[in-house]
Design a protein around this motif. Sequence first.
Motif, PDB file in Angstrom:
ATOM      1  N   PHE A 107       0.841  -1.198   0.000  1.00 18.95           N
ATOM      2  CA  PHE A 107       0.000   0.000   0.000  1.00 18.95           C
ATOM      3  C   PHE A 107       0.874   1.245   0.000  1.00 18.95           C
ATOM      4  N   SER A 108       0.558   2.187  -0.885  1.00 20.76           N
ATOM      5  CA  SER A 108       1.244   3.473  -0.929  1.00 20.76           C
ATOM      6  C   SER A 108       0.275   4.561  -0.494  1.00 20.76           C
ATOM      7  N   ILE A 113      -2.789   4.055  -3.500  1.00 22.62           N
ATOM      8  CA  ILE A 113      -3.044   2.824  -4.243  1.00 22.62           C
ATOM      9  C   ILE A 113      -2.624   1.605  -3.423  1.00 22.62           C
ATOM     10  N   LEU A 114      -3.361   0.523  -3.654  1.00 22.58           N
ATOM     11  CA  LEU A 114      -3.019  -0.791  -3.118  1.00 22.58           C
ATOM     12  C   LEU A 114      -2.679  -1.680  -4.305  1.00 22.58           C
ATOM     13  N   SER A 171      -0.567   5.038 -10.212  1.00 20.14           N
ATOM     14  CA  SER A 171      -1.691   5.759  -9.624  1.00 20.14           C
ATOM     15  C   SER A 171      -2.581   6.356 -10.703  1.00 20.14           C
ATOM     16  N   ALA A 172      -1.961   6.928 -11.725  1.00 17.36           N
ATOM     17  CA  ALA A 172      -2.730   7.499 -12.828  1.00 17.36           C
ATOM     18  C   ALA A 172      -3.498   6.413 -13.583  1.00 17.36           C
ATOM     19  N   LEU A 173      -2.861   5.266 -13.755  1.00 18.03           N
ATOM     20  CA  LEU A 173      -3.518   4.153 -14.440  1.00 18.03           C
ATOM     21  C   LEU A 173      -4.733   3.672 -13.652  1.00 18.03           C
ATOM     22  N   SER A 174      -4.588   3.550 -12.340  1.00 22.00           N
ATOM     23  CA  SER A 174      -5.699   3.067 -11.525  1.00 22.00           C
ATOM     24  C   SER A 174      -6.866   4.038 -11.553  1.00 22.00           C
ATOM     25  N   ALA A 175      -6.564   5.340 -11.668  1.00 24.50           N
ATOM     26  CA  ALA A 175      -7.631   6.339 -11.738  1.00 24.50           C
ATOM     27  C   ALA A 175      -8.394   6.243 -13.054  1.00 24.50           C
ATOM     28  N   GLN A 176      -7.751   5.709 -14.095  1.00 24.20           N
ATOM     29  CA  GLN A 176      -8.397   5.552 -15.402  1.00 24.20           C
ATOM     30  C   GLN A 176      -9.228   4.276 -15.505  1.00 24.20           C
ATOM     31  N   ALA A 177      -9.084   3.382 -14.541  1.00 26.10           N
ATOM     32  CA  ALA A 177      -9.665   2.050 -14.671  1.00 26.10           C
ATOM     33  C   ALA A 177     -11.177   2.068 -14.836  1.00 26.10           C
TER      34      ALA A 177
END
Length: 347
Positions: A107-108, A113-114, A171-177
């Motif tokens: 976890f960050s 993000i996890l 983090s940016a990728l996870s926000a786009q998911a």
Amino acid sequence: MSNQCELPDAPSDAISAVRFSPSSTKLLVSSWDKHVYLYDVSKEAGDSPRLIQKFEHRAPVLDVCWGKDDSEAYSGGLDWDVRRIDLKSSEQTVLSSHSSAAKSLAFSASHNILVSASWDCTLHIHHIGTTTTPATIPLPHKPFSLSLSPTRLVVAMASRQLHIYDLPALSALSAQASQAPPNTLELEPWQRRESSLKFMTRAVACMPNDEGYASSSIEGRVAVEWFDPSVESQARKYAFKCHRQTVDGVDVVYPVNALSYHPVYGTFASGGGDGVVALWDGVAKRRIKQYQKYSASVVALAWNGDGTRLAVGVSPGFEDGKEVEEGVIKIYIREVAEGEAKGKGGK
């Protein structure tokens, strides 16, 4: 002089992870006995270490980590699920499900993000605080271990392969998911590397100063490497032998199961199948200290937030050649004297 205490109410099956809270005296432990354990290991006057609570799962738990604070944790295991555990209400919420065991978690808080790594050869990148589907990143090989530095994620895999990812990009990728169907988001690793070690990677741990990482193998070796791809920096990487004993004139080699960097000094601890914990100065290339041998394999290590205490998980390993017996599994909290883990040059 160091001293240590043994925690009460230890797991009944092998320990998979120990994790100190970054900001308190609480400790999380995951086990093959299908539980996550929450301890308070306060050393205030009159206090004794105690088990606060156990959180039951459907299958063995392979990893656990803290969330944004002491009220939440995340777990993964052989039920394939990645779970959020509310440590106050005991409520468990499934964040995502892999198609095989969820092996490792990280976890960050700074990037919110996890990351979960599964034996189905994928990473799930969960953007915490949203209900979006996690971003899924395919891996070329089965992951064995992962670790975070302030800006990087290192994933150690089978076939001696390592991928290093940029955390802001993850983090940016996870926000786009939420805008894309599952399994359609691709992210190239920041770096691809082949391990300096000749045999299977057992553990990886990132330097707290964001400069590199250490990795260990089943064949009694540790490698120290730096992120900087320059020729000069890569020339600094090296590997060394450790966790070996001479028995009846024969050199017996043990797996190095656990690595953990000291949060203040940047030195690191290693734990092996020989039941030994050693402290190392990776820059000066020397051993600082070796503690007395434990009764079984050292399978998990974790420093507390200020580096004054080291949690040591002890369980029989394959090298012990025996089944897990009641009373053999132990968790120790070792008090580390001031300067004991300090390297040659200090910090």
